[in-house]
Design a protein around this motif. Structure first.
Motif, PDB file in Angstrom:
ATOM      1  N   LYS A   1       0.823  -1.219   0.000  1.00 19.31           N
ATOM      2  CA  LYS A   1       0.000   0.000   0.000  1.00 19.31           C
ATOM      3  C   LYS A   1       0.852   1.263   0.000  1.00 19.31           C
ATOM      4  N   THR A   2       1.955   1.252   0.765  1.00 20.34           N
ATOM      5  CA  THR A   2       2.765   2.464   0.875  1.00 20.34           C
ATOM      6  C   THR A   2       3.293   2.892  -0.487  1.00 20.34           C
ATOM      7  N   GLU A   3       3.872   1.948  -1.242  1.00 18.14           N
ATOM      8  CA  GLU A   3       4.386   2.279  -2.568  1.00 18.14           C
ATOM      9  C   GLU A   3       3.259   2.582  -3.545  1.00 18.14           C
TER      10      GLU A   3
ATOM     11  N   LEU B   1       2.813   6.131  -2.795  1.00 19.35           N
ATOM     12  CA  LEU B   1       4.011   6.957  -2.931  1.00 19.35           C
ATOM     13  C   LEU B   1       4.453   7.120  -4.382  1.00 19.35           C
TER      14      LEU B   1
ATOM     15  N   TYR C   1       2.379  12.964   5.126  1.00 17.16           N
ATOM     16  CA  TYR C   1       2.132  11.527   5.320  1.00 17.16           C
ATOM     17  C   TYR C   1       1.822  11.357   6.806  1.00 17.16           C
TER      18      TYR C   1
ATOM     19  N   CYS D   1       0.311   9.367  10.171  1.00 14.09           N
ATOM     20  CA  CYS D   1       0.119   8.055  10.795  1.00 14.09           C
ATOM     21  C   CYS D   1      -0.508   8.225  12.172  1.00 14.09           C
TER      22      CYS D   1
ATOM     23  N   LEU E   1       8.620   4.019   9.173  1.00 12.75           N
ATOM     24  CA  LEU E   1       8.463   4.269   7.748  1.00 12.75           C
ATOM     25  C   LEU E   1       9.503   5.232   7.185  1.00 12.75           C
TER      26      LEU E   1
ATOM     27  N   LEU F   1      10.683   5.517   3.175  1.00  9.95           N
ATOM     28  CA  LEU F   1      10.173   6.591   2.331  1.00  9.95           C
ATOM     29  C   LEU F   1      11.291   7.532   1.895  1.00  9.95           C
TER      30      LEU F   1
ATOM     31  N   ASP G   1      -2.095   6.940   6.510  1.00 12.56           N
ATOM     32  CA  ASP G   1      -1.800   5.520   6.679  1.00 12.56           C
ATOM     33  C   ASP G   1      -2.660   4.962   7.802  1.00 12.56           C
TER      34      ASP G   1
END
Length: 726
Positions: free
Chosen positions: A68-70, A73, A92, A94, A103, A107, A172
């Motif tokens: 999900k992060t990529e 991103l 970003y 959290c 993270l 990142l 996130d």
């Protein structure tokens, strides 16, 4: 994220890449292939590219470790390059600082490949580092809602300069925000940032576990006219999960099972209270198991040391609360073990998702049930999971107290604000759009009457009462939307270990208070009450720490599933022999249960139990309505118990009239304990505060389902042989 390949194979176009991958900026394409060594994109990463590049709001859904992060991103970085974004353009956000810390290196590496910078901003970042960030802002800032509020209120930060170029916000673990008031707080902060930036901000939410993603997407994009959508492509086929439930009876037995099972493997053990985490850690260490501890009341240094040591070790256990549910990297896990049960299927999905990340391995979770009252809820939770159920995310309604908090925040941010000004900042009113403007004016009038606010020639600022209630330590109380219990920081020498509730140090007998923190026992040497610090030294004595927190009420669907578990012959997942035997005993005791019914059972003269399987909130509302029908009425998750019932027939009549009558409106009694949960509730007129609380504890949906169920009349015989009819 995939590791960097040494031979840098070419990207497999026409596979998971192809047209979607070609839409990314060429520089980013180059680094994905050659620097990261990726051969393909995962389904979510491919599906997210086009809508994010178009600037749409989106919820991105994939299992834990699903990329999900990529997925968020990469297209955001592509927009950053193609559209020449400059300065701080992406937030970003959290829910916890530990996840941000975890993270940041990942990142920073990915963004650094295309010449962009990432930085952390939260309460543990020192003033000197923050001053450098203000002078030279990064492209992407990792932060929390509370730190954003501090940044906006602080007079030492030029927030207009800092946020002028903001264009996108990534949330996130968005489900962790949306289900409580932190979500509303965050949406209000985004409204203020939208005004500062002079543009609508693209909003991207990431989650693995959502039962109602479309509604969550509408919540995320509240008030915006921009297109929005849920990105949830079919996941790759995976090996079936291995889930088992075992009945062990107590925490010491659970420790014994953990010490003997899966030796040589890394095991993450979840408990749903900090007290239980500490107790289990002590038991495991006593059995010679290398054990680490993680929960929110340990100091940052203690948590980080434990999580790092665990991630780098083998043949060890880390015992944690839900803080390790949220994707923090603790290395390649072999096993997840759950002590008793979480209150939500979504939590279980997050936890089991920590395993099975190696190719050819299955997700797994072992439930060790230590308490009688946890056995049936655990079995019911697994019943729901086997049926594919996940709870919907339900933001708490009518956050009027947060409107009051935001007015105070704006007054500080702008050094005064007029009544005509606030709609420009908060005019889309997340969560309050259905209210009359007159209600909001009543809140402002009340805050002026009580001197929480002060008006000077039409300019609203903090009043004397507001300064007194919220002004300590530069208005620190305004930064968070939750009431913080009184706590004491614990030190061993100069090293902070963590914090405990102040009741831990109330001496009930002679001698120093002995507490447990970080899985170790400590004897109190000295308490500095004015500074709220306790100094301790190691001890062999067994102690116990206190933290005050109310357990979550079980979801209505979970309570209903208890009846289905009791009625079915086969368990929903693998049960150990002990669990099978214990379930057989329960089924024999509850052999009258049928799904889709409620049951009135008289177990002794004058005593009656109504098994509703409706949940604690609905049962408490019913108990309140029927309080005059018995001398004692007690409600829990599954039933309502009546003691001192004079006439069973009249009780049945009272249920029909007072609970299911057409004119009936059941509600929870709003005592001081309920009202104390509402931070900034003192800023609301009593009538509006009560309206908000009633909306938040509304159980009409559960009661409507309950009213549709037939009530079984069961004839029982007591020990004397007398019979009666319910």
């Amino acid at each position: 994220m995939a590791s960097v390949s040494q031979d840098k194979p070419p990207f497999e176009k026409g596979g998971l890449g192809g047209f979607a991958f070609d839409q990314l900026h060429p520089a980013l394409q180059h680094h994905i292939v050659n620097s990261l060594g990726w051969r393909s994109l995962r389904p979510l990463q491919e599906a997210a590219i086009a809508p994010i590049l178009r600037g749409e709001h989106a919820i991105l859904l994939a299992p834990t470790a699903g990329g999900k992060t990529e997925a968020a991103l990469f297209p955001v970085l592509s927009r950053m390059l193609s559209e020449r974004w400059e300065g701080l353009s992406v937030l970003y956000i959290c829910p916890i600082k530990a996840l941000l810390n975890n993270l940041e290196p990942r990142l920073a590496h990915d963004a650094g490949l295309v010449g962009r910078r990432v930085a952390l901003w939260h309460g543990d970042i020192g003033p000197a580092r923050k001053a450098k960030l203000i002078a030279d802002p990064p492209d992407i800032l990792l932060t929390t809602p509370e730190s954003l509020e501090v940044t906006l209120i602080s007079r030492r930060i030029d927030h207009r300069r800092l946020f002028a170029n903001l264009r996108c916000v990534v949330l996130d673990e968005v489900h962790a925000f949306a289900g409580d008031d932190r979500g509303w707080h965050l949406l209000y902060l985004l409204e203020r940032l939208r005004r500062i930036a002079g543009r609508d901000l693209q909003r991207l939410g990431l989650s693995a576990t959502v039962g109602n993603p479309e509604q969550l997407c509408d919540w995320l994009a509240a008030g915006s006219a921009q297109p929005r959508g849920v990105i949830n492509p079919p996941a790759d086929a995976s090996i079936p999960a291995e889930v088992e439930l075992d009945w062990v009876g107590n925490l010491r037995n659970a420790a014994l099972v953990i010490s003997r099972l899966h030796r040589g493997e890394k095991r993450l053990v979840f408990c749903d209270s900090r007290v239980r985490v500490e107790e289990l850690a002590i038991e495991l260490r006593g059995l010679g198991v290398r054990t680490y501890v993680s929960h929110s009341c340990l100091s940052l240094e203690e948590r980080h040391a434990a999580e790092t040591a665990f991630s780098q070790g083998q043949n060890c256990v880390i015992v944690a609360t839900s803080t390790l549910e949220l994707g923090i990297d603790v290395g390649d896990l072999d096993r997840v073990i759950q002590i008793d049960a979480p209150s939500r299927v979504s939590s279980f999905l997050q936890r089991i998702g920590r395993t099975g990340r190696r190719s050819g391995t299955a997700r797994n979770c072992l439930f060790l049930i230590t308490k009688e009252e946890a056995f049936l809820p655990a079995a019911a939770l697994l019943q729901l999971w086997s049926e594919g159920f996940v709870e919907p995310i339900e933001p708490p309604p009518l956050p009027m107290h947060l409107f009051a908090q935001q007015i105070m925040g704006l007054a500080l941010q702008e050094s005064g604000i007029t009544v005509a000004d606030w709609p420009a900042w908060l005019g889309r009113l997340p969560g309050l759009a259905t209210l009359e403007r007159g209600d909001l004016q009543r809140i402002l009038d009340f805050m002026l009457e009580t001197e929480i606010l002060h008006a000077d020639q039409g300019l609203l600022g903090m009043g004397r009462s507001g300064e007194r209630q919220f002004g300590a330590k530069h208005f620190m109380d305004l930064f968070s939307v939750f009431v913080s219990p009184p706590s004491i920081k614990v030190f061993h020498g100069l090293q902070e270990i963590g914090e405990v509730h102040q009741s831990t140090f109330i001496l009930k007998e002679e001698g120093p208070a002995v507490l447990t923190l970080g899985g170790r026992s400590w004897a109190t040497k000295y308490i500095d009450w004015p500074r709220r610090k306790a100094y301790v030294e190691p001890t062999e004595l067994r102690g116990r720490s206190q933290w005050l927190s109310a357990g979550q009420p079980l979801h209505f669907a979970l309570c209903q599933a208890v009846a289905r578990v009791l009625a079915r012959e086969e368990p929903p997942v693998a049960f150990s022999r002990r669990a099978v035997e214990h379930m057989a005993e329960l089924r024999e005791a509850f052999d009258w249960v049928e799904p889709g019914k409620t049951f009135l059972i008289a177990d002794a003269p004058g005593s009656l139990v109504w098994w509703t399987f409706a949940g604690r909130l609905a049962n408490a509302a019913i108990a309140n309505a029927l309080a005059g029908e018995a001398t004692k009425v007690i409600a829990d998750h599954l039933a309502i118990s009546f003691t001192g019932v004079v006439d069973l027939a009249s009780m049945a009549t009272a249920i029909r009239e007072k609970v299911f009558g057409k004119a009936t409106e059941l509600a929870l009694p709003l005592d001081e304990e309920f009202i104390a949960e509402l931070k900034f509730g003192e800023c609301l007129p009593a009538e509006l505060r009560d309206r908000e609380m009633m909306a938040r504890y509304d159980c009409s949906d559960a009661l409507a389902v309950l009213a549709s169920l037939p009530m079984a009349a069961i004839r029982l015989r007591d020990s004397s042989g007398a019979e009666w009819q319910c």
